[in-house]
Design an enzyme around this catalytic site. Structure first.
Site, short mmCIF file in Angstrom:
data_model
loop_
_atom_site.label_atom_id
_atom_site.label_comp_id
_atom_site.label_asym_id
_atom_site.label_seq_id
_atom_site.Cartn_x
_atom_site.Cartn_y
_atom_site.Cartn_z
N GLN A 115 0.81 -1.22 0.00
CA GLN A 115 0.00 0.00 0.00
C GLN A 115 0.84 1.27 0.00
OE1 GLN A 115 -3.21 0.22 -0.42
NE2 GLN A 115 -3.74 -1.93 -0.26
N SER A 127 3.24 -4.92 -5.13
CA SER A 127 2.28 -5.43 -6.11
C SER A 127 1.99 -4.36 -7.15
CB SER A 127 0.98 -5.85 -5.42
OG SER A 127 0.05 -6.36 -6.36
N HIS A 172 -0.66 -3.91 -9.24
CA HIS A 172 -2.01 -3.39 -9.50
C HIS A 172 -2.46 -2.33 -8.49
CE1 HIS A 172 -4.84 -5.45 -6.61
NE2 HIS A 172 -3.77 -6.19 -6.44
N THR A 186 7.58 -19.77 -15.65
CA THR A 186 7.85 -18.86 -16.76
C THR A 186 7.44 -17.44 -16.39
OG1 THR A 186 7.50 -20.62 -18.37
CG2 THR A 186 7.35 -18.35 -19.17
N CYS A 226 -9.76 -7.93 -0.02
CA CYS A 226 -9.63 -9.39 0.02
C CYS A 226 -10.63 -10.03 0.97
CB CYS A 226 -8.21 -9.78 0.44
SG CYS A 226 -6.94 -9.13 -0.66
#
Length: 397
Positions: A189, A209, A211, A247, A335
């Site tokens: 955050q 993260s 996004h 990958t 979440c």
């Protein structure tokens, strides 16, 4: 005004839209430049270069070495890998982990799992503002302590933790005891609002993260300081220097690199913009609605975060009413927002279960305007008044 006519997005702690610049950087790697970075022929090596270029850019922005950046599928995997990777790597030295009561579930639930494997976890309480006392962290250290994990900024109430001080004190205590204690911070955050330099923070592990900073979903990173004991959690082809097989998500990694570059470059401007709107919104709520409480520290909080509890009102009907008015907000962590249980963060800072269930989290972003705030303030007071006037379920029976 219905949802179909207008959408005002105020839930940027849940996710953010991908910026056009980020999408533009990603698109070629879905089509023409689609190679596997592990392949030795030309299009594979071009993909490898794209990943390495993004890694180099990200490392520079974080004050890290390229070799210390491990790409993952997001913040949850990064947190899981950090805790499990160190815990299992150091289990011959100790089994004690220290964290706080207000961590993201990606950390808390990982700790619960580790307890099933015989690890001992201490959950440090926080004060009424959500701030952990560094002295409490140090006091909890034992001869068995191997890992400390404290988030940089809370995802629900926006409170900023004193990570640099915590790291300094923990490392000093570890040196005094002549033992190895690894420090991890979940900075998911914080990115885009706070300066993140792994050297000045002093941490061994750090999670991010994409996004949350106008990048794509499904990609994150874990900074692993050189020399940090770490056992890989994804076994396979040995990608990411044997620390995370699989990958690489080339478009996602490229997009992450561009998103972080933009976030760091525009951090001060975006923070100032969100802070101004936050103060206007907070003041407007307190001036027009009685029986409200601001959750989290009034000053030491993310500039875009407003977390409010309303007396006598549950959060779910507030969210539904805002949604009908075309406003996207949250009652807590994205979440767990579907859960009927009160927020563990709000309970940890001393709220009653009823007040915790009456919380509203508004997190502003770069696209929000004064008009957006004015519109929310025109809708919210009347909505709260109507909800308070409705008979409760117990009264109606």
């Amino acid at each position: 005004m219905t949802l179909s006519e207008r959408i005002i997005y105020m839930d940027h702690s849940a996710t953010t839209p991908v910026r056009p610049e980020v999408l533009e950087a990603m698109l070629p790697h879905f089509t023409n430049d689609f190679g596997n970075p592990s392949s030795i022929y030309t299009i594979g090596q071009e993909a490898r270069k794209a990943v390495d270029d993004a890694r180099e850019s990200i490392a520079h922005l974080l004050g890290a070495r390229m070799s210390e950046i491990v790409f993952t599928s997001g913040g949850t995997e990064s947190d899981n890998a950090a805790l499990k990777g160190v815990a299992f790597a150091l289990r011959n030295l100790g089994n004690h982990i220290i964290t706080t009561a207000i961590e993201h579930h990606a950390v808390l639930h990982t700790c619960y799992q580790l307890e099933q494997f015989g690890f001992d976890v201490t959950y440090i309480p926080v004060d009424e503002h959500g701030i952990v006392d560094p002295a409490d962290i140090v006091s909890a250290i034992t001869d068995e302590t191997i890992l400390v994990s404290v988030m940089m900024a809370n995802n629900e109430i926006g409170t900023i933790e004193p990570i640099s001080e915590i790291t300094r004190l923990v490392k000093a205590e570890a040196k005094r005891r002549n033992q190895t204690i690894i420090v991890h911070t979940d900075a998911v955050q914080a990115a885009g609002f706070l300066e993140i330099n792994v050297r000045s923070l002093g941490v061994d592990l750090l999670s991010l993260s994409a996004h949350k900073i106008y990048g794509p979903k499904g990609v994150g990173l874990l900074f692993v300081k050189r020399g940090t004991p770490f056992e890989e959690q994804n076994a396979g082809g040995g990608q990411e220097r044997q620390r995370r097989s699989g990958t690489e998500n080339v478009p996602g990694i490229v997009g992450f690199g561009e998103a972080l570059h933009l976030a760091v470059t525009e951090r001060e401007e975006n923070s100032a913009h969100c802070l101004r709107l936050r103060e206007k919104l907070t003041q407007g709520i307190f001036e027009t609605i009685e029986g409200v409480r601001l959750n989290g520290h009034s000053l030491h909080r993310l500039p875009n975060n407003v977390n409010i509890s309303f007396e006598g009102v549950e959060g779910e009907p507030v969210l539904l009413g805002l949604d009908f008015a075309g406003i996207c907000a949250s009652s807590g962590s994205a979440c767990s927002s579907a859960s009927l249980e009160p927020s563990h963060v709000l309970l940890a800072i001393g709220l009653s279960a009823d007040m915790a269930q009456g919380s509203l989290r508004i997190t502003l972003g770069r696209e929000n305007t004064d008009e957006d705030v004015d519109y929310l303030l025109s809708v919210l007071p009347e909505m709260i008044g109507k909800l308070r006037a409705m008979p409760s379920l117990s009264t109606a029976r």
